[in-house]
Enzyme design. Structure first.
Site, PDB file in Angstrom:
ATOM      1  N   LEU A 178       5.502   6.658  -0.402  1.00  0.00           N
ATOM      2  CA  LEU A 178       4.558   6.860   0.688  1.00  0.00           C
ATOM      3  C   LEU A 178       3.178   7.023   0.069  1.00  0.00           C
ATOM      4  CD1 LEU A 178       6.480   9.442   2.945  1.00  0.00           C
ATOM      5  CD2 LEU A 178       6.272   6.976   3.292  1.00  0.00           C
ATOM      6  N   ASP A 179       2.157   6.460   0.724  1.00  0.00           N
ATOM      7  CA  ASP A 179       0.788   6.583   0.230  1.00  0.00           C
ATOM      8  C   ASP A 179       0.390   8.054   0.155  1.00  0.00           C
ATOM      9  OD1 ASP A 179       0.690   3.845   0.253  1.00  0.00           O
ATOM     10  OD2 ASP A 179      -0.373   3.716   2.163  1.00  0.00           O
ATOM     11  N   GLN A 180      -0.641   8.343  -0.633  1.00  0.00           N
ATOM     12  CA  GLN A 180      -1.057   9.742  -0.804  1.00  0.00           C
ATOM     13  C   GLN A 180      -1.443  10.404   0.524  1.00  0.00           C
ATOM     14  OE1 GLN A 180      -4.209  11.161  -0.418  1.00  0.00           O
ATOM     15  NE2 GLN A 180      -5.354   9.291   0.069  1.00  0.00           N
TER      16      GLN A 180
END
Length: 244
Positions: free
Chosen positions: A108-110
């Site tokens: 998952l993206d930051q």
């Protein structure tokens, strides 16, 4: 299985360190102190404590983490802290060697929050990550602009992303607010949700993964918290039993 080997397999240090923990009286098994590192136990389901921390033996680790914003799904993060810092040391050290510890099943993206699975079972990770399995993942999307029926229709019909001429489509798309969507995907392309929303003329402002397969992120699991997956959890996402 010798007690020192059990501790080693669970990530409590090298074999020498694990033997020392037992010999120094830092380990209890089923509530009883044990100072013999070579004493053998049936490992499956064994409950023990190490320096007062309760633990249960797991042959393989299967976890869920409520990923908070501002963390990277990387062992070597570039800008933000790693999600792995949210896990206790034994989870990060399981197995020893260069491939020690659990690995995230996908990323998952930051700035994306929500349900993240982790494991040290390579076959499980591969099976869950394989595009051939089409495991549905549900994302709660907050868009910059109001969502309309035309955008939903396009997401369901399929949109073309810049790196692939083949359209990708949402398996389901339900409007939950004026600028909110519940979007179900069965693929896992890079930044797929953000790129799909951009392709219909909108922009993602907030993104949260709420479900993988039939496994929903529990409301009681707060951002940054983790827990072991139960056998029922595993069945709901993998479809087949795996060793635990």
């Amino acid at each position: 299985m010798q007690l020192q080997e059990i501790l080693f397999s669970q990530g409590f240090g090298t074999r020498r360190v694990c033997a020392g923990l037992v010999q120094q009286g830092f380990v209890t098994v089923a509530g009883e102190p044990c100072a013999d590192s070579a004493m053998e136990f049936v490992a499956d389901g064994l409950h023990f404590t190490v320096q007062g921390v309760a633990w249960e033996y797991h042959e393989k680790a299967y976890l869920m983490l409520h990923k908070p914003a501002g963390y990277e799904c990387s062992q070597k993060p570039s800008t933000y802290p790693s999600i792995y810092t949210l896990l206790p040391a034994p989870i990060r050290q399981r197995g020893g060697g260069a491939a020690a510890g659990v690995q995230a099943v996908g990323r998952l993206d930051q700035d994306t929050t929500g349900l993240l699975l982790l494991s040290d079972d390579g076959k499980f990770i591969h099976r869950m990550s394989s595009p051939k399995r089409h495991v549905p993942k549900v994302y709660e999307v907050t868009a910059k602009h109001a969502v309309d029926d035309g955008q939903i229709a396009k997401l369901l019909a399929g949109v073309v992303l810049d790196d692939d001429p083949k359209p990708v489509r949402a398996a389901a798309c339900v409007q939950t607010g004026s600028a909110q969507l519940s979007l179900t995907l069965t693929e896992g392309k890079y930044h797929q949700v953000k790129r799909m929303i951009a392709a219909v003329g909108n922009r993602v402002e907030g993104l949260h993964r709420s479900r993988i397969g039939d496994l929903a992120l529990p409301e009681t699991l707060q951002p940054g918290q983790w827990r072991w997956l139960t056998a029922q959890d595993l069945a709901s996402i993998a479809g087949t039993p795996v060793k635990k």
